[in-house]
Design a protein around this motif. Structure first.
Motif, PDB file in Angstrom:
ATOM      1  N   ILE B 178      11.815  23.006 -17.817  1.00  0.00           N
ATOM      2  CA  ILE B 178      13.139  23.036 -18.416  1.00  0.00           C
ATOM      3  C   ILE B 178      13.166  24.009 -19.581  1.00  0.00           C
ATOM      4  N   ALA B 179      14.025  25.030 -19.441  1.00  0.00           N
ATOM      5  CA  ALA B 179      14.123  26.074 -20.462  1.00  0.00           C
ATOM      6  C   ALA B 179      14.917  25.591 -21.657  1.00  0.00           C
ATOM      7  N   SER B 180      15.935  24.775 -21.382  1.00  0.00           N
ATOM      8  CA  SER B 180      16.843  24.383 -22.459  1.00  0.00           C
ATOM      9  C   SER B 180      17.654  23.165 -22.071  1.00  0.00           C
ATOM     10  N   LEU B 181      17.966  22.355 -23.084  1.00  0.00           N
ATOM     11  CA  LEU B 181      18.869  21.221 -22.893  1.00  0.00           C
ATOM     12  C   LEU B 181      20.091  21.370 -23.803  1.00  0.00           C
ATOM     13  N   GLN B 182      20.352  22.602 -24.223  1.00  0.00           N
ATOM     14  CA  GLN B 182      21.459  22.813 -25.167  1.00  0.00           C
ATOM     15  C   GLN B 182      22.824  22.588 -24.524  1.00  0.00           C
ATOM     16  N   ASN B 183      23.759  22.140 -25.349  1.00  0.00           N
ATOM     17  CA  ASN B 183      25.139  21.895 -24.910  1.00  0.00           C
ATOM     18  C   ASN B 183      25.231  20.920 -23.742  1.00  0.00           C
ATOM     19  N   GLY B 184      24.273  19.999 -23.673  1.00  0.00           N
ATOM     20  CA  GLY B 184      24.316  18.978 -22.632  1.00  0.00           C
ATOM     21  C   GLY B 184      23.987  19.486 -21.241  1.00  0.00           C
ATOM     22  N   GLU B 185      23.494  20.730 -21.149  1.00  0.00           N
ATOM     23  CA  GLU B 185      23.197  21.328 -19.842  1.00  0.00           C
ATOM     24  C   GLU B 185      21.689  21.489 -19.661  1.00  0.00           C
ATOM     25  N   VAL B 186      21.218  21.246 -18.450  1.00  0.00           N
ATOM     26  CA  VAL B 186      19.803  21.468 -18.142  1.00  0.00           C
ATOM     27  C   VAL B 186      19.635  22.862 -17.547  1.00  0.00           C
ATOM     28  N   GLU B 187      18.874  23.709 -18.229  1.00  0.00           N
ATOM     29  CA  GLU B 187      18.546  25.027 -17.660  1.00  0.00           C
ATOM     30  C   GLU B 187      17.077  25.047 -17.278  1.00  0.00           C
ATOM     31  N   PHE B 188      16.808  25.511 -16.077  1.00  0.00           N
ATOM     32  CA  PHE B 188      15.444  25.471 -15.545  1.00  0.00           C
ATOM     33  C   PHE B 188      14.771  26.839 -15.579  1.00  0.00           C
ATOM     34  N   LEU B 189      13.457  26.831 -15.740  1.00  0.00           N
ATOM     35  CA  LEU B 189      12.611  27.977 -15.419  1.00  0.00           C
ATOM     36  C   LEU B 189      12.060  27.740 -14.012  1.00  0.00           C
ATOM     37  N   GLU B 190      11.455  28.752 -13.450  1.00  0.00           N
ATOM     38  CA  GLU B 190      10.762  28.580 -12.166  1.00  0.00           C
ATOM     39  C   GLU B 190       9.590  27.610 -12.356  1.00  0.00           C
ATOM     40  N   GLY B 191       9.497  26.588 -11.501  1.00  0.00           N
ATOM     41  CA  GLY B 191       8.368  25.645 -11.597  1.00  0.00           C
ATOM     42  C   GLY B 191       7.079  26.258 -11.086  1.00  0.00           C
ATOM     43  N   ASP B 192       5.961  25.606 -11.347  1.00  0.00           N
ATOM     44  CA  ASP B 192       4.652  26.130 -10.955  1.00  0.00           C
ATOM     45  C   ASP B 192       4.295  25.827  -9.498  1.00  0.00           C
ATOM     46  N   ALA B 193       4.964  24.850  -8.911  1.00  0.00           N
ATOM     47  CA  ALA B 193       4.606  24.460  -7.538  1.00  0.00           C
ATOM     48  C   ALA B 193       5.741  23.660  -6.930  1.00  0.00           C
TER      49      ALA B 193
END
Lengths: 193, 193
Positions: B178-193
């Motif tokens: 998870i890149a960020s939880l700002q403004n109530g939104e979940v932003e993802f990075l690429e997972g490892d697997a």
């Protein structure tokens, strides 16, 4: 359950004061194959009960409860012994006295996970005086859920937990029933399944 | 892991202060099918590593760790946060500060369950500042065991836990990052697997 009884005979250890230590395969180090067999046995016994939720309590109940939930294809809920900062919703709570740890603790489940629509199978690793299981039954009843049964991995039949739960109208299914731990020896009764 | 990311998008809830609540499928109510998929993914990633033990910490780490252990056919050990009366043997212990609960607690594993012969995969549900995972690594190192990797279900990549563990020489495999939880939104990075 023969496989469980054999394992207790091989790897269980009797300490003083009626304590049976099974920390090499249940309560600390966990044998996933045995836990799967145990969970599936509970699922088999309650296959026709229309169970919608498995309820257990952290931490040792989680492994057998999880495999039962997997087999019955229903969610598993584990009651918390301490309130987490992220458990912000309305809670079902009950008090449980632990003779092992000599403390009374609150156990809780978020109300949103249980309702009057639910048919619950409670699972726990040990049944001794029945305080933990009674607390779990109370949490379910607070939510109006129906408890269909209580699945126990190891019952200390020389303590009064089973009687307490049966007096509450509960069906108790114990896979290993221990008649006595006297003189460092484990004596078994016939298990329920 | 796409199935996990989708589930977080659907059922995860962002609270204030960087908290992602996944109590409907990971940390309180548990989805056994998702946990199996997660455990099996870790098992797949570490299939060739010769893992002999899975180590986690009670309580939310148990479900994914158990299925990984099942698939790799090795025991799972969960570190305890409080000492039980029946944990009478020599203990491996470490201190862990929990930002969620705002307490420092001792975690422990009985020394007899880990040795210099062991190759360990550590699994936990969350990685934030890495204190719990670091404590688990320290327990393994006290026993002389080799830690081959750390499998994380949900990594808060905006906190410094991954960096801390990688500086310790650890391989970290996070299924959702998870890149960020700002403004109530979940932003993802690429997972490892």
């Amino acid at each position: 359950m023969e496989e469980l009884v054999q394992r207790i005979k091989e790897d269980g250890r009797v300490l003083g004061e009626g304590v049976l230590k099974v920390d090499s395969f249940v309560t600390h180090q966990v044998d996933p194959n045995l836990m799967e067999a145990i969970g599936y046995r509970f699922a088999e016994v309650f296959a026709e009960s229309g169970i919608t939720k498995i309820v257990t309590i952290e931490a040792s109940g989680i492994a057998p409860a999880l495999f039962a939930a997997k087999k019955l294809n229903v969610p598993m809920i584990f009651a918390r012994k301490a309130k987490s900062l992220t458990m912000d919703e309305e809670l079902l709570t009950s008090s449980v006295y632990s003779f092992t740890k000599q403390v009374t603790s609150q156990i809780s489940i978020s109300r949103k996970f249980l309702s009057s629509e639910d048919k619950v199978l409670i699972i726990d690793d040990f049944l001794a005086n029945g305080q933990a299981a009674k607390g779990l039954v109370e949490l379910c009843q607070q939510a109006g859920a129906q408890v269909d049964g209580i699945g126990i991995v190891i019952e200390k039949s020389f303590q009064d937990g089973r009687e307490l739960l049966e007096e509450m109208g509960m069906r108790v299914v114990s896979l290993a029933r221990i008649a006595s731990l006297q003189n460092g020896e484990v004596e078994f009764l016939e298990g329920d399944a």
